[in-house]
Scaffold this motif. Structure first.
Motif, PDB file in Angstrom:
ATOM      1  N   ALA B 214       0.836  -1.200   0.000  1.00 57.20           N
ATOM      2  CA  ALA B 214       0.000   0.000   0.000  1.00 57.20           C
ATOM      3  C   ALA B 214       0.872   1.252   0.000  1.00 57.20           C
ATOM      4  O   ALA B 214       0.582   2.230  -0.680  1.00 57.20           O
ATOM      5  N   ASP B 215       1.978   1.184   0.774  1.00 57.48           N
ATOM      6  CA  ASP B 215       2.904   2.321   0.819  1.00 57.48           C
ATOM      7  C   ASP B 215       3.461   2.608  -0.577  1.00 57.48           C
ATOM      8  O   ASP B 215       3.561   3.753  -1.003  1.00 57.48           O
ATOM      9  N   MET B 216       3.818   1.518  -1.259  1.00 50.08           N
ATOM     10  CA  MET B 216       4.347   1.661  -2.614  1.00 50.08           C
ATOM     11  C   MET B 216       3.337   2.372  -3.513  1.00 50.08           C
ATOM     12  O   MET B 216       3.681   3.196  -4.341  1.00 50.08           O
ATOM     13  N   ASP B 217       2.056   2.014  -3.293  1.00 49.47           N
ATOM     14  CA  ASP B 217       1.003   2.616  -4.111  1.00 49.47           C
ATOM     15  C   ASP B 217       0.638   4.020  -3.649  1.00 49.47           C
ATOM     16  O   ASP B 217      -0.283   4.627  -4.200  1.00 49.47           O
ATOM     17  N   GLY B 218       1.284   4.473  -2.557  1.00 50.20           N
ATOM     18  CA  GLY B 218       1.053   5.836  -2.081  1.00 50.20           C
ATOM     19  C   GLY B 218      -0.218   6.005  -1.290  1.00 50.20           C
ATOM     20  O   GLY B 218      -0.830   7.069  -1.318  1.00 50.20           O
ATOM     21  N   ALA B 219      -0.643   4.933  -0.559  1.00 51.54           N
ATOM     22  CA  ALA B 219      -1.861   5.051   0.245  1.00 51.54           C
ATOM     23  C   ALA B 219      -1.594   5.891   1.488  1.00 51.54           C
ATOM     24  O   ALA B 219      -0.508   5.836   2.062  1.00 51.54           O
ATOM     25  N   SER B 220      -2.581   6.705   1.859  1.00 52.01           N
ATOM     26  CA  SER B 220      -2.430   7.508   3.080  1.00 52.01           C
ATOM     27  C   SER B 220      -2.696   6.623   4.284  1.00 52.01           C
ATOM     28  O   SER B 220      -3.146   5.483   4.163  1.00 52.01           O
ATOM     29  N   ARG B 221      -2.455   7.150   5.471  1.00 54.22           N
ATOM     30  CA  ARG B 221      -2.685   6.413   6.699  1.00 54.22           C
ATOM     31  C   ARG B 221      -4.140   5.967   6.806  1.00 54.22           C
ATOM     32  O   ARG B 221      -4.460   4.834   7.124  1.00 54.22           O
ATOM     33  N   PHE B 222      -4.999   6.930   6.535  1.00 55.29           N
ATOM     34  CA  PHE B 222      -6.421   6.649   6.662  1.00 55.29           C
ATOM     35  C   PHE B 222      -6.845   5.567   5.667  1.00 55.29           C
ATOM     36  O   PHE B 222      -7.594   4.653   5.995  1.00 55.29           O
ATOM     37  N   GLN B 223      -6.295   5.671   4.444  1.00 51.57           N
ATOM     38  CA  GLN B 223      -6.645   4.668   3.436  1.00 51.57           C
ATOM     39  C   GLN B 223      -6.184   3.276   3.838  1.00 51.57           C
ATOM     40  O   GLN B 223      -6.856   2.284   3.579  1.00 51.57           O
TER      41      GLN B 223
END
Lengths: 568, 319
Positions: B214-223
């Motif tokens: 998810a981090d790689m995909d640029g997800a925010s904390r909330f996401q």
């Protein structure tokens, strides 16, 4: 609920274990009988231990090494460890005992005695009474016969309100509208006869003096409504109509018919008055949500000017607080008033000659391993020497005897007697075991210190003395001016207290109680009294009070017939 | 995750079946004995007491016992269903039970998610420990605390009068509208920290590679919380919901018993108090038992309904 149940069962089993232990310690203990007023000295180390449960909260729980208890134990060779109701309903506690089948040696189940009898938990007294003169002496044959249950046997005796010799009653132990002495003094001791007079004085006083000596805001009138103690709110109409405390109904003396006091015109007028006073802010807004403890602590601060209650429900605690806190001087003590709904009516707030409540009392259970010993224990407690020890205390420590043989107490002794500490570590009254009021067997003294006229008068706080002088009274009873017209059926509550939902009348009685609990606060707080009252009456009628009245009528007829038969 | 555990368990079972059962049994005497003990425990404490249910069909008198008490058929149930107070108590119990259940889940899950986001280990542990401590207080203590803080001279009223400028103290126990929420609040205060523990445990079991992806995909904390943590918790939530739904009618006792009074009895009286009033206090043990059976039947229906729904939606279920 599960948790409470488990705790109660655990407690019950603990108690029964201690009961067994008590009996095991006394192999082959003798069970001789003693002559009245005489006790045998027991050898040390031979002290029997009994257990008892009383279905009332303790007023005083005595310490394990209580001094007078030890003296009594040495004299009669027995002691009793008392357990009291804590945070439960009497019938809940008894219900748990019954469900477990294990009991303490002695039990006073309050209103649940009949259930204990039906559960087969009690020992019949008939074969024992004649062997124990002090027990036999306690009631006349007719009185004993009133304790007989459906199988014709006696299973318990009521320990209270029994007068030996001359009546020495000084206090209204029962119900009254009470008013603080300071209010009467301020109003220059007026004649207060009716409910309207009463509230007017309270209001006027509060306008002129809104606070206590230490600046707390007065509460002109409060009423206790918690659980079974809601009689403080609900049963005044029977008294206001001039009838005695039959508790659950009125008995019309002329027609010998049961009348329901909840629906009389007087009841409506009484609640309408409360409603008006509530709207005016005279009645405590917290009245309906307060617990008994909160009520007592409110009273103890002296802020409450008046309330309707029974003496035993508040005075023992509250008066002792006034004494130990030195606040008696401000006139916080309560004076009883014999109010009626209209002027010029007779009242029966006080009924003389003791009241025999056959519905409850102390019983010996089937779990008791030493029945003879248990009877002997009760018998010994009624002997004069032990009775004096229980209620007067130790000679020269708790009271002195003058040259005429009259008992008296010094100021320090009186302070001690009111001190909660002293009560737990020194005094042991066995307060729910049988006891006499009236005159001692020496023919001079009173059985109870509070009834010793000299003692009674000397211990009255100054403001109360002034009230007595102003109204020309010697005792609290004189202040009420009650007449005694109670019939042989009195008191009817000794029947209704035992009613359960297994009869139609009992079911109606339970529903009526629920209905009154839910509606009376609404009625008093209502903005439209008449409308709410009508709704209440409709809900009340749905409880079928006529079933209750019919069952009470049956009991009344039975009692009258039994009384007629006993005279022949 | 719950689903994985169950799968691995069943494959282990299959393995047992293939080998000689007796030889297998000899090798694990301790396991067998302990499960036998558990079975006996279950029979004694869960099945034998059910025999007491026959008292509901009798006019049970303790002196006569099971055998000699009179049989009355469904008379006690009839008496129960004719009693208006019973319906009132049932409604209140259900209402408080449902409110408690909803608050239980919402607060525990939210608390676990928030706590999980705390990066300072010390603070996280500290808050977690403090938050679950009230669980170890008995209900009677909590009742006293609630009573004190909401009293006319309690902290809440002091605050309202000194800070918010209220003139008169509010009598919280004399207003019908407040009572259910007071009960819900007490439950939240006492149990949230404790209930959150299981979710925190479940969160730690989530595969970290999911978050990394998810981090790689640029997800925010909330996401990450919304798309990874919550869906991963779903099986745990469903199982706990199913278990707890059967307890809806056990909406507490001490709070309602102690804090209820005549003014608010219409909303405060619950089934357990009703059983106490009309059963034990009247020595009508049969009526009390009948009410108890009623409660059990309702609980059973609720659990079955919940389970059936879970089956339909393809979620984790009990049976």
């Amino acid at each position: 609920m599960k948790k409470t149940k488990i705790a109660a069962v655990a407690l019950a089993s603990l108690m029964s274990v201690s009961a067994l232990a008590g009996c095991n310690k006394t192999p082959g203990a003798s069970s001789g009988t003693a002559a009245p007023g005489e006790t045998k000295q027991a050898a040390p180390g031979q002290i029997k231990e009994f257990s008892a449960f009383f279905a009332v909260p303790a007023t005083t729980e005595i310490n394990k090494d209580n001094e007078v208890q030890k003296i009594i134990a040495e004299k009669i060779g027995a002691k009793c460890n008392e357990t009291w109701l804590a945070g439960q309903q009497p019938s809940e506690a008894v219900g748990v005992f019954i469900a477990s089948g294990e009991y303490p040696d002695f039990i006073n189940g309050g209103d649940a005695m009949k259930a204990l009898y039906e559960a087969g938990a009690l020992i019949a007294w008939d074969d024992y009474i004649d062997k124990y003169p002090n027990i036999k002496e306690f009631f006349s044959d007719y009185e004993w016969s009133q304790f007989r249950q459906s199988d014709g046997k006696i299973y318990w005796m009521n320990p209270f309100e029994n007068i030996y010799g001359e009546d020495k009653t000084t206090t209204q132990n029962g119900e009254a509208f009470w008013i603080q002495a300071r209010v009467l003094e301020w109003a220059k001791y007026p004649k207060i006869e009716t409910l309207d007079d009463y509230f007017k004085v309270l209001e006027d006083y509060n306008k002129a003096n809104p606070t206590t000596h230490d600046g707390k805001k007065n509460i002109p009138y409060t009423m206790l409504c918690e659980d079974w103690r809601y009689f403080c709110l609900e049963n005044a109409p029977e008294f206001l109509d001039g009838y005695p405390n039959d508790g659950s109904c009125i008995v019309d003396v002329n027609t010998k018919k049961i009348v329901d006091y909840n629906t009389t015109p007087t009841a409506k007028r009484y609640f309408k008055k409360l409603n008006e006073e509530y709207a005016k802010g005279v009645i405590d807004t917290g009245a309906f949500t307060q617990t008994y403890d909160e009520y007592i602590s409110k009273l103890s601060t002296g802020v409450v000017l008046g309330m309707c209650d029974q003496w035993w429900d508040f005075a023992y605690t509250v008066n002792d607080v006034f004494k130990t806190q030195n606040t008696e001087q401000y006139g916080y003590n309560y004076i009883p008033l014999g109010l009626t709904i209209d002027k010029g009516m007779e009242n029966q707030w006080y009924t003389s000659g003791g009241t025999l409540n056959v519905s409850s009392g102390i019983a010996i259970t089937t779990s008791c391993k030493d029945v003879e010993g248990a009877f002997k224990f009760i018998d010994d407690l009624l002997s004069q020497e032990i009775h004096d020890l229980r209620f007067w205390g130790v000679k020269d420590v708790d009271y002195k005897v003058d040259e005429n043989g009259m008992y008296y107490r010094t100021e320090e002794m009186r302070k001690n007697a009111a001190d909660p500490n002293w009560k737990t570590k020194h005094l042991c009254t066995y307060s729910y075991f049988p006891q006499w009021s009236g005159t001692s067997r020496d023919g001079k003294n009173a059985m109870m210190p509070a009834e010793q006229l000299s003692e009674f008068k000397d211990t009255l706080p100054e403001p109360v003395k002034k009230v007595f002088a102003a109204y020309g009274a010697n005792t609290y009873i004189d202040l009420l001016g009650s007449v005694n017209k109670a019939g042989p059926w009195f008191p009817m509550y000794s029947y209704s207290n035992n009613m359960k939902t297994d009869t139609k009348g009992g079911e109606a009685w339970t529903k009526m109680g629920e209905c009154k609990h839910a509606w009376l606060p609404k009625v008093v707080m209502s903005k439209e009294f008449d409308k709410t009252w009508d709704e209440y009456m409709k809900a009340y009628a749905a409880c079928k009070p006529e079933d209750f009245v019919a069952e009470m009528q049956q009991e009344l007829d039975r009692r009258i017939a039994a009384y007629e038969a006993s005279k022949k | 995750m719950a689903r994985n555990t169950i799968n691995s368990l069943s494959s282990a079972d299959l393995g047992v079946k293939k080998t000689n059962k007796w030889a297998e049994a000899k090798r694990q005497p301790f396991l067998l004995i302990s499960s036998a003990l558990l079975l006996i425990y279950g029979i004694i404490f869960y099945y034998v007491p059910v025999l007491g249910w026959i008292t509901a069909f009798q006019d049970y008198k303790p002196a006569k016992g099971f055998l000699k008490s009179q049989w009355v058929g469904f008379a006690k149930f009839q008496k129960l269903f004719e009693n208006k107070t019973f319906y009132l108590a049932f409604r209140n119990t259900l209402a408080m039970g449902v409110i408690n259940l909803v608050f239980h889940f919402v607060t525990a899950i939210a608390f676990a998610l928030i706590l999980n986001e705390v990066r300072v280990m010390f603070a996280k542990k500290f808050v977690q420990t403090i938050s679950y401590m009230p669980h170890f207080l008995s209900w009677i203590i909590v009742t006293a605390i609630v009573r004190d803080i909401l009293a006319s001279d309690g902290i809440v009223n002091e605050f309202l009068m000194n800070v918010c400028g209220n003139k008169m103290p509010i009598d919280f126990f004399a207003v019908k509208g407040y009572f259910w929420w007071i009960v819900a609040f007490a439950n939240v205060w006492k149990e949230t920290g404790w209930n959150a523990i299981i979710y925190l445990a479940a969160i730690t079991a989530i595969d970290p590679s999911l978050y990394e992806a998810a981090d790689m995909d640029g997800a925010s904390r909330f996401q990450k919380v919304w798309y990874i943590t919550l869906p991963s918790l779903r099986p745990t939530i469903m199982i706990l919901l199913l278990i707890n739904i059967g307890n809806v009618l056990n909406a507490g006792f001490e709070l309602q018993y102690i804090l209820g009074n005549d003014v608010i009895s219409d909303v405060s009286k619950i089934l357990d108090v009703f059983i106490l009033d009309w059963g034990i206090s009247q020595f009508d043990f049969s009526l009390g038992t009948a009410a108890g059976i009623f409660k059990s039947v309702i609980a059973l229906i609720l659990v079955c309904l919940g389970n059936w729904t879970a089956k339909r939606t393809g979620d984790e279920r009990l049976f």
